[in-house]
Design a protein around this motif. Structure first.
Motif, PDB file in Angstrom:
ATOM      1  N   HIS A  52      43.652  33.929  39.434  1.00  0.00           N
ATOM      2  CA  HIS A  52      44.548  33.578  40.604  1.00  0.00           C
ATOM      3  C   HIS A  52      43.497  33.874  41.819  1.00  0.00           C
ATOM      4  O   HIS A  52      42.630  34.283  41.947  1.00  0.00           O
ATOM      5  N   THR A  53      44.146  33.018  42.937  1.00  0.00           N
ATOM      6  CA  THR A  53      43.539  33.321  44.214  1.00  0.00           C
ATOM      7  C   THR A  53      44.629  33.630  45.434  1.00  0.00           C
ATOM      8  O   THR A  53      45.711  33.269  44.988  1.00  0.00           O
ATOM      9  N   HIS A  54      44.291  34.101  46.380  1.00  0.00           N
ATOM     10  CA  HIS A  54      45.366  34.247  47.529  1.00  0.00           C
ATOM     11  C   HIS A  54      44.883  33.377  48.863  1.00  0.00           C
ATOM     12  O   HIS A  54      43.663  33.542  49.092  1.00  0.00           O
ATOM     13  N   GLU A  55      45.740  33.088  49.493  1.00  0.00           N
ATOM     14  CA  GLU A  55      45.555  32.207  50.695  1.00  0.00           C
ATOM     15  C   GLU A  55      44.784  32.920  51.731  1.00  0.00           C
ATOM     16  O   GLU A  55      43.756  32.464  52.296  1.00  0.00           O
ATOM     17  N   ARG A  56      45.032  34.199  51.903  1.00  0.00           N
ATOM     18  CA  ARG A  56      44.741  35.143  53.006  1.00  0.00           C
ATOM     19  C   ARG A  56      44.039  36.441  52.344  1.00  0.00           C
ATOM     20  O   ARG A  56      43.843  37.261  53.211  1.00  0.00           O
ATOM     21  N   GLY A  57      43.772  36.669  51.055  1.00  0.00           N
ATOM     22  CA  GLY A  57      43.191  37.660  50.521  1.00  0.00           C
ATOM     23  C   GLY A  57      44.220  38.498  49.917  1.00  0.00           C
ATOM     24  O   GLY A  57      45.574  38.166  49.862  1.00  0.00           O
ATOM     25  N   GLN A  58      43.710  39.751  49.120  1.00  0.00           N
ATOM     26  CA  GLN A  58      44.769  40.657  48.477  1.00  0.00           C
ATOM     27  C   GLN A  58      44.111  42.135  48.358  1.00  0.00           C
ATOM     28  O   GLN A  58      42.668  42.233  48.681  1.00  0.00           O
ATOM     29  N   ILE A  59      44.885  43.122  48.771  1.00  0.00           N
ATOM     30  CA  ILE A  59      44.578  44.235  48.697  1.00  0.00           C
ATOM     31  C   ILE A  59      44.941  45.139  47.389  1.00  0.00           C
ATOM     32  O   ILE A  59      46.345  44.908  47.152  1.00  0.00           O
ATOM     33  N   LEU A  60      44.308  45.901  46.548  1.00  0.00           N
ATOM     34  CA  LEU A  60      44.905  46.373  45.469  1.00  0.00           C
ATOM     35  C   LEU A  60      44.649  48.040  45.675  1.00  0.00           C
ATOM     36  O   LEU A  60      43.553  48.425  46.259  1.00  0.00           O
ATOM     37  N   GLN A  61      45.756  48.784  45.604  1.00  0.00           N
ATOM     38  CA  GLN A  61      45.534  50.190  45.476  1.00  0.00           C
ATOM     39  C   GLN A  61      45.923  50.858  44.411  1.00  0.00           C
ATOM     40  O   GLN A  61      47.185  50.613  43.811  1.00  0.00           O
ATOM     41  N   ILE A  62      44.860  51.384  43.473  1.00  0.00           N
ATOM     42  CA  ILE A  62      45.002  51.860  42.057  1.00  0.00           C
ATOM     43  C   ILE A  62      45.823  53.269  42.236  1.00  0.00           C
ATOM     44  O   ILE A  62      45.180  54.233  42.926  1.00  0.00           O
ATOM     45  N   VAL A  63      46.922  53.294  41.905  1.00  0.00           N
ATOM     46  CA  VAL A  63      47.693  54.447  41.973  1.00  0.00           C
ATOM     47  C   VAL A  63      47.727  55.287  40.590  1.00  0.00           C
ATOM     48  O   VAL A  63      47.502  56.679  40.817  1.00  0.00           O
ATOM     49  N   ALA A  64      47.409  54.926  39.641  1.00  0.00           N
ATOM     50  CA  ALA A  64      47.322  55.690  38.278  1.00  0.00           C
ATOM     51  C   ALA A  64      46.679  54.927  37.152  1.00  0.00           C
ATOM     52  O   ALA A  64      46.631  53.809  37.116  1.00  0.00           O
ATOM     53  N   GLY A  65      46.137  55.882  36.290  1.00  0.00           N
ATOM     54  CA  GLY A  65      45.349  54.954  35.012  1.00  0.00           C
ATOM     55  C   GLY A  65      44.028  54.533  35.339  1.00  0.00           C
ATOM     56  O   GLY A  65      43.426  54.829  36.277  1.00  0.00           O
ATOM     57  N   ARG A  66      43.597  53.621  34.339  1.00  0.00           N
ATOM     58  CA  ARG A  66      42.248  53.111  34.557  1.00  0.00           C
ATOM     59  C   ARG A  66      42.443  51.474  34.383  1.00  0.00           C
ATOM     60  O   ARG A  66      43.107  51.026  33.394  1.00  0.00           O
ATOM     61  N   GLY A  67      41.810  50.744  35.254  1.00  0.00           N
ATOM     62  CA  GLY A  67      42.034  49.178  35.085  1.00  0.00           C
ATOM     63  C   GLY A  67      40.714  48.483  35.160  1.00  0.00           C
ATOM     64  O   GLY A  67      39.626  49.048  35.187  1.00  0.00           O
ATOM     65  N   LEU A  68      40.903  47.203  35.049  1.00  0.00           N
ATOM     66  CA  LEU A  68      39.343  46.350  35.068  1.00  0.00           C
ATOM     67  C   LEU A  68      40.046  45.277  36.112  1.00  0.00           C
ATOM     68  O   LEU A  68      41.140  44.821  36.312  1.00  0.00           O
ATOM     69  N   THR A  69      39.010  44.615  36.523  1.00  0.00           N
ATOM     70  CA  THR A  69      39.021  43.271  37.452  1.00  0.00           C
ATOM     71  C   THR A  69      37.780  42.580  37.354  1.00  0.00           C
ATOM     72  O   THR A  69      36.711  43.183  37.127  1.00  0.00           O
ATOM     73  N   GLN A  70      37.823  41.442  37.976  1.00  0.00           N
ATOM     74  CA  GLN A  70      36.698  40.483  37.642  1.00  0.00           C
ATOM     75  C   GLN A  70      36.830  39.517  38.679  1.00  0.00           C
ATOM     76  O   GLN A  70      37.899  38.809  38.633  1.00  0.00           O
ATOM     77  N   ILE A  78      35.484  48.285  36.578  1.00  0.00           N
ATOM     78  CA  ILE A  78      36.193  49.402  36.210  1.00  0.00           C
ATOM     79  C   ILE A  78      36.963  49.931  37.392  1.00  0.00           C
ATOM     80  O   ILE A  78      36.385  50.144  38.472  1.00  0.00           O
ATOM     81  N   LEU A  79      38.139  49.857  37.383  1.00  0.00           N
ATOM     82  CA  LEU A  79      39.040  50.401  38.221  1.00  0.00           C
ATOM     83  C   LEU A  79      39.714  51.819  38.005  1.00  0.00           C
ATOM     84  O   LEU A  79      40.140  52.049  36.917  1.00  0.00           O
ATOM     85  N   ARG A  80      39.748  52.806  38.919  1.00  0.00           N
ATOM     86  CA  ARG A  80      40.123  54.100  38.527  1.00  0.00           C
ATOM     87  C   ARG A  80      41.321  54.542  39.650  1.00  0.00           C
ATOM     88  O   ARG A  80      41.300  53.902  40.780  1.00  0.00           O
ATOM     89  N   ALA A  81      42.252  55.503  39.423  1.00  0.00           N
ATOM     90  CA  ALA A  81      43.098  55.989  40.242  1.00  0.00           C
ATOM     91  C   ALA A  81      42.461  56.340  41.617  1.00  0.00           C
ATOM     92  O   ALA A  81      41.271  57.043  41.573  1.00  0.00           O
ATOM     93  N   GLY A  82      42.947  55.938  42.662  1.00  0.00           N
ATOM     94  CA  GLY A  82      42.303  56.198  44.034  1.00  0.00           C
ATOM     95  C   GLY A  82      41.467  55.054  44.492  1.00  0.00           C
ATOM     96  O   GLY A  82      41.289  55.028  45.763  1.00  0.00           O
ATOM     97  N   ASP A  83      40.963  54.274  43.646  1.00  0.00           N
ATOM     98  CA  ASP A  83      40.284  53.092  44.322  1.00  0.00           C
ATOM     99  C   ASP A  83      41.042  52.136  44.982  1.00  0.00           C
ATOM    100  O   ASP A  83      42.241  51.748  44.792  1.00  0.00           O
ATOM    101  N   THR A  84      40.378  51.291  45.992  1.00  0.00           N
ATOM    102  CA  THR A  84      41.089  50.423  46.884  1.00  0.00           C
ATOM    103  C   THR A  84      39.980  49.021  46.734  1.00  0.00           C
ATOM    104  O   THR A  84      38.987  49.183  46.818  1.00  0.00           O
TER     105      THR A  84
END
Length: 133
Positions: A52-70, A78-84
């Motif tokens: 997906h895309t966002h018209e004016r952008g997006q901010i993600l704040q990782i609260v818990a666990g481990r994730g992925l983005t591309q 790799i995303l980890r808790a505390g990442d923005t």
């Protein structure tokens, strides 16, 4: 000023399909206000958004666990808790939990979101995202 109390948040019991692969639990933290939407999403292992895309952008704040983005054409990160994460306007991307971890993030979406296709399992399960550190 707008105050949204927890009992007024529009959570769901679990959402499959639509804009997610796997099971995700999105909670509408702030309904669309001045073109900003805030969602807190709990992803089960392997669950992820569609591209997906966002018209004016997006901010993600990782609260818990481990994730992925591309970002389209880029490596899986790799995303980890505390990442923005800052995703600029119009940048095609996806995000979600790692295959072996739950992940919770708060997503602040600016402007409209345009949804595209699901992320292929083959792309999601590349060797880059198997790092468990």
């Amino acid at each position: 000023m707008i105050i949204v109390h927890p009992e007024g948040q529009a959570g769901t019991a679990g959402k499959q399909g639509s804009q997610f692969t796997g099971q995700a639990f999105p909670y509408l933290t702030l309904p669309s206000t001045d073109g900003i939407v805030i969602n807190t999403v709990n992803f089960t292992p392997g669950a992820r958004t569609f591209w997906h895309t966002h018209e004016r952008g997006q901010i993600l704040q990782i609260v818990a666990g481990r994730g992925l983005t591309q970002v389209e054409g880029g490596p899986v990160e790799i995303l980890r808790a505390g990442d923005t994460v800052w995703i600029p306007a119009g940048e095609k991307h996806w995000h979600g939990a790692a295959p072996d971890s739950f992940m919770t993030h708060t997503a602040i979406s600016l402007g409209t979101t345009d949804w595209a296709d699901p992320v292929d399992d083959a792309d999601y399960l590349t060797s880059e995202n198997q790092d468990r550190s």
